[in-house]
Design an enzyme around this catalytic site. Sequence first.
Site, PDB file in Angstrom:
ATOM      1  N   LEU A 101       0.950  -1.056   0.031  1.00  0.00           N
ATOM      2  CA  LEU A 101       0.016   0.031   0.180  1.00  0.00           C
ATOM      3  C   LEU A 101       0.932   1.174  -0.125  1.00  0.00           C
ATOM      4  O   LEU A 101       2.086   1.094   0.351  1.00  0.00           O
ATOM      5  CB  LEU A 101      -0.921   0.120   1.357  1.00  0.00           C
ATOM      6  CG  LEU A 101      -2.024  -1.123   1.455  1.00  0.00           C
ATOM      7  CD1 LEU A 101      -2.772  -0.736   2.698  1.00  0.00           C
ATOM      8  CD2 LEU A 101      -3.197  -0.967   0.180  1.00  0.00           C
ATOM      9  N   ASP A 102       0.390   2.341  -0.594  1.00  0.00           N
ATOM     10  CA  ASP A 102       1.345   3.526  -0.645  1.00  0.00           C
ATOM     11  C   ASP A 102       1.571   4.164   0.653  1.00  0.00           C
ATOM     12  O   ASP A 102       0.546   3.401   1.685  1.00  0.00           O
ATOM     13  CB  ASP A 102       0.648   4.631  -1.524  1.00  0.00           C
ATOM     14  CG  ASP A 102       0.331   4.232  -2.757  1.00  0.00           C
ATOM     15  OD1 ASP A 102       1.216   3.452  -3.416  1.00  0.00           O
ATOM     16  OD2 ASP A 102      -0.595   4.708  -3.710  1.00  0.00           O
ATOM     17  N   LYS A 103       2.446   4.977   1.194  1.00  0.00           N
ATOM     18  CA  LYS A 103       2.592   5.352   2.367  1.00  0.00           C
ATOM     19  C   LYS A 103       1.404   6.175   2.920  1.00  0.00           C
ATOM     20  O   LYS A 103       0.976   5.974   4.132  1.00  0.00           O
ATOM     21  CB  LYS A 103       3.795   6.254   2.144  1.00  0.00           C
ATOM     22  CG  LYS A 103       4.317   6.959   3.677  1.00  0.00           C
ATOM     23  CD  LYS A 103       5.522   7.843   3.561  1.00  0.00           C
ATOM     24  CE  LYS A 103       5.803   8.564   4.605  1.00  0.00           C
ATOM     25  NZ  LYS A 103       7.032   9.415   4.453  1.00  0.00           N
TER      26      LYS A 103
END
Length: 233
Positions: A101-103
């Site tokens: 997942l993106d930050k």
Amino acid sequence: MRIDKYLSNMGIGSRKEVKDYIKKGYVLINNQVITKPTFQVKENEDIVKFNNEEIIYKEYTYIMMNKPQGVISATRDREDTVIDLLDEKYHNKDIFPAGRLDKDTEGLVLLTNDGRLAHDLLSPKKNVVKKYYAKVDNKLEEADITSFRQGIYLENEQYLTLPANLEIISDYEAYVYIKEGKYHQVKRMLSSLGKNVVYLKRISIGSLILDENLDLGQYRELTEEEVINLEEA
Ligand code: URA
């Protein structure tokens, strides 16, 4: 397998701590005290007790986490990773996040050391649907649903995504269902339609649904049933 490895894999302590426990006589195998850390134990046959409690061997660990924003989905980074959020007893188990997942994305991350299952969940060929909740900065329209169904052309990669589903909840909110996991995929699909994602959360991976009782940053091991359902898919 060596008894010290068995116990440390099951989270009893580091290899060094476990060796100490063994030498001090805390460990029984088939009701006999053993004091040699090199003692060979048969994982699914011998009865191992530590401090009089039976320690059953599980080959793999499966954890669901509600990832908060600001944490990286990787095993190592200069910044905080999902692994850093886990209790130390999970640190010697080669656990990694199955899919990133993106930050700034929140929600469900599956952490495991079962490489085969992770591979299957991530492979677009296996048709495992990932569900996301997205908030956008521009009004969603019926036509966007059709665009998702047809697949969306990602300009800079010159790639047409697999057909996906968009379920509009309100003008600025939707559930997105995709089978792939390209870099920033949900954000890029929506931004191709003129909608920037302002908030993104993963809700499910195949049959595995994020436990609503987990606050951001919390995690728990999967139940046996959850693991079986994932494997069957
Ligand atoms: N798609 C995105 O754009 N970001 C994520 O973190 C996951 C899917």
